[in-house]
Design an enzyme around this catalytic site. Structure first.
Site, short mmCIF file in Angstrom:
data_model
loop_
_atom_site.label_atom_id
_atom_site.label_comp_id
_atom_site.label_asym_id
_atom_site.label_seq_id
_atom_site.Cartn_x
_atom_site.Cartn_y
_atom_site.Cartn_z
N LYS A 1 0.95 -0.81 0.46
CA LYS A 1 -0.15 -0.20 0.33
C LYS A 1 1.02 1.05 0.03
CE LYS A 1 -3.49 2.13 2.34
NZ LYS A 1 -4.72 1.81 4.02
N SER B 1 -9.19 1.34 3.21
CA SER B 1 -8.51 2.24 2.28
C SER B 1 -7.66 1.80 1.38
CB SER B 1 -7.78 4.06 3.29
OG SER B 1 -7.04 3.18 3.84
N SER C 1 -10.13 -0.26 7.43
CA SER C 1 -9.33 -0.43 5.64
C SER C 1 -9.04 -1.52 5.96
CB SER C 1 -8.66 0.79 6.04
OG SER C 1 -9.31 2.14 6.50
#
Length: 511
Positions: A108, A187, A211
Site C-alpha cells: 500500500k 482505504s 481498512s
C-alpha cells in the site's frame, strides 16, 4: 521532484511493465493463475519457475488490468533485478529459508520504501518526498528475500481526508474487479483489488478502522488485521498510533499467514507497541496453526445486530456458514449482546474516535513529515495549503478537506481528547472484551468488516475470509475476531472455514 520528472518515472514504469510481459511464458510447466506461495516455492524447487518469470507475469497482469482497475500506483523499476538476485541465491544455495524468498509483494502506498518508489499516501502533496529508511515491515520483507513489486493505490491519506473509497489524486479511482460499478471499499482498496485480480502474489494493507477488513470482504480476499503492535508502524504514513496496524491481504489464508510470519516482531522505531505485542508471537510462528480441524472445540459467538440489513442471498449464505461451523466441531452461540443497544455503542465509538483521531493525526503526520529527508510539504498546514493550490487535481470541489482542517485546529492531546480516549477504553472493556471473557469465547463472527470499530478501539485482531457473492456478484466475507493475541486460534478457525467452504472464485469484471 517536478511534474516532468514524475511523468517520466510513470512512463518508464509503464514501458517496463509492457516489455516485461514478453517473458511471462518462459516457464510453461508452471500454472501462474492464482498461484499460492506454496505452489510458487514448489515451482522454484522443481525448476518449473523462476522469480524473474514470476515478476514478468505480474507486471504483465498490471499492464493489462491496471488501466481498468487502477489498483497499482507505481511499479518498481528494480523488481526484475531483485528477482534475478533471488534466483541467483537459490542457484548458489545461499538464500534465506523464509516462505517469501523470491515472492513479489505489492505494498500500500502509505508504506515507505527507500528506493525508486514514491511513498505518498495517494496525495500529490507527498510526490517526490524521500524517506529516511524502509518501513519496519518492508525491512523484514527484504530480509525474508521478498521482491518489492510496487505500490498499491488507496483512499487518499488512508481515508483520513474523506474521499470516495479507493480514490486518490495519484491513483485515480480503484474499481472492484468483480462488479466494476461496485464499491471496492477503503482505504486499502488497491491492495485488495490487486490481490483479487492476480496482480501480485501477496499484498500488504493498513488499517486504522476497517481498512483491511472491509476491502478484503468486498474484493473476495483474505485480510488479517493484526493485534496492535504485532507489526511495526515505523515508516508508515500515520493516522493514530492507538489504532494503526499493518497486515496482509492475499487470496488464501495460508498465503496471508506466511506474510504475517515475515512481518511480525519488535522494532526499536516502534518500541512501545511492538515491545508490548511481541509476547503474543508464538514460538515457531503462525503457520503451525493452519489446521483443517481448527474449528473443533472452538467457542464462537454471534453478536446481535450485525446480521441485519443484508440481502436475502447473503443472509441465507451466512446462515449456512453458521451450520458449517457447527458441523466442523465449533460451539456456536447466537443472539449475544455486545451492548444493550449496538447502534448506540457504534455511534459512541465513532464520535469519540473522531475527536481523538483528529489531534492524533496532526501530531503523527507532522512527526512523519519532519523525519523525511526531503518533502515538498513539512506540516499538516502545508498539506492543506497544497490542496488549496491544486483544487482540480485534488478534486477539492468534490471532497474538500474538512477533516484535515479540523485536525489542524487541534492543539495536542488536551482534556477533550483525553476524555474521548478514556471513553473508548471503557467502551472496549465493557463491550467486546466483557462479552468474550464472560462467554469464554475464542472468537466472534460478523459479516465483512462490520465490527471493525470494536476491534480498532481495543487493538484487537480480525481475519476476513471470502464467504460468497450477492445477487449482483459482489463479494462478501465472514470475519473471525478476538482479543489481543488471539491470532493463533483465529488462524485455526479461518483456515478450517476456508478449507470447508472454498467460497472464493476469481473476478468476473462485470460492468
Amino acid at each position: 521532484m517536478g511534474w516532468l520528472t514524475w511523468l517520466r518515472l510513470q512512463a518508464v514504469a509503464a514501458v517496463l511493465a509492457l516489455v516485461a510481459g514478453a517473458g511471462a511464458g518462459c516457464c510453461r510447466g508452471f500454472d501462474f493463475h492464482e498461484a499460492t506461495v506454496e505452489a510458487i516455492h514448489l515451482g522454484f524447487s522443481n525448476g518449473s519457475l523462476t522469480s524473474v518469470a514470476l515478476v514478468h507475469f505480474y507486471l504483465d497482469q498490471i499492464s493489462r488490468l491496471n488501466p481498468l482497475l487502477r489498483a497499482v500506483i507505481e511499479v518498481n523499476p528494480d523488481a526484475l533485478r531483485q528477482a534475478a538476485r533471488a534466483d541467483a541465491e537459490r542457484r548458489s544455495g545461499h538464500w534465506t529459508t523464509g516462505a517469501l524468498h523470491g515472492i513479489p509483494v505489492l505494498l500500500k502506498d502509505n508504506i515507505a520504501t527507500r528506493d525508486a518508489l514514491n511513498t505518498t499516501a495517494g496525495s500529490l502533496a507527498l510526490l517526490g518526498s524521500v524517506v529516511r529508511r524502509d518501513a519496519g515491515v518492508v525491512a523484514r520483507l527484504r530480509c525474508a528475500g521478498a521482491v518489492v513489486l510496487g505500490k498499491a493505490s488507496l483512499s487518499e491519506w488512508a481515508n483520513f481526508r474523506v474521499v470516495d473509497n479507493g480514490w486518490s489524486a495519484r491513483g485515480g479511482q480503484v474499481r472492484n474487479p468483480y462488479v466494476l460499478s461496485a464499491d471496492p471499499c477503503g482505504s486499502s482498496a488497491g491492495s485488495g483489488v490487486a490481490a483479487a485480480a492476480d496482480m501480485a502474489a501477496v499484498t500488504l494493507g493498513t488499517e486504522t478502522d476497517g481498512s483491511i477488513l472491509c476491502p478484503s470482504s468486498w474484493n473476495s480476499v483474505v485480510g488479517i488485521k493484526p493485534t496492535l503492535g504485532l507489526t511495526s508502524r515505523a515508516g508508515v504514513v500515520p493516522i493514530t498510533p492507538r489504532q494503526d496496524t499493518v497486515g496482509p491481504m492475499c487470496r488464501t489464508v495460508s498465503d496471508a499467514v506466511h506474510v504475517l510470519d515475515a512481518i511480525v516482531g519488535y522494532d526499536a522505531l516502534d518500541a512501545a507497541a511492538t515491545g508490548a505485542a511481541s509476547r503474543y508471537i508464538p514460538h515457531g510462528g503462525y503457520a503451525q496453526f493452519l489446521k483443517k480441524d481448527g474449528l473443533k472445540g472452538k467457542r464462537i459467538g454471534v453478536p446481535n445486530g450485525f446480521f441485519t440489513g443484508y440481502g436475502e442471498t447473503q443472509l441465507r449464505v451466512y446462515k449456512q456458514h453458521l451450520t458449517t461451523l457447527r458441523k466442523h466441531g465449533a460451539v456456536v452461540m447466537e443472539n449475544l449482546d455486545v451492548a444493550t443497544n449496538l447502534t448506540v455503542l457504534l455511534v459512541d465509538i465513532g464520535s469519540n474516535e473522531g475527536v481523538a483521531m483528529q489531534a492524533e493525526f496532526k501530531l503523527s503526520i507532522n512527526a512523519y513529515l519532519k523525519d523525511l529527508l526531503h518533502s515538498p510539504v513539512h506540516s499538516l498546514a502545508d498539506i492543506i495549503a497544497f490542496n488549496n493550490a491544486h483544487p482540480v487535481e485534488e478534486r477539492m470541489k468534490d471532497f474538500g478537506q474538512a477533516d484535515l482542517i479540523a485536525a489542524e485546529s487541534t492543539n495536542g492531546i488536551c482534556s477533550v481528547e483525553k476524555a474521548a480516549i478514556r471513553r473508548l477504553k471503557e467502551l472496549s472493556a465493557n463491550g467486546l472484551e466483557k462479552l468474550m471473557k464472560e462467554k469464554r469465547l475464542d472468537a466472534i463472527v460478523v459479516p465483512n468488516g462490520d465490527a471493525s470499530g470494536l476491534l480498532a478501539v481495543g487493538g484487537h485482531p480480525g481475519i476476513v475470509v471470502p464467504a460468497g457473492y450477492d445477487e449482483q456478484g459482489v463479494p462478501f466475507g465472514l470475519c473471525f475476531a478476538g482479543l489481543q493475541g488471539y491470532e493463533p486460534r483465529l488462524i485455526e478457525m479461518a483456515y478450517a472455514f476456508e478449507q470447508a467452504t472454498r467460497s472464493r472464485r476469481p473476478p468476473t469484471f462485470k460492468p
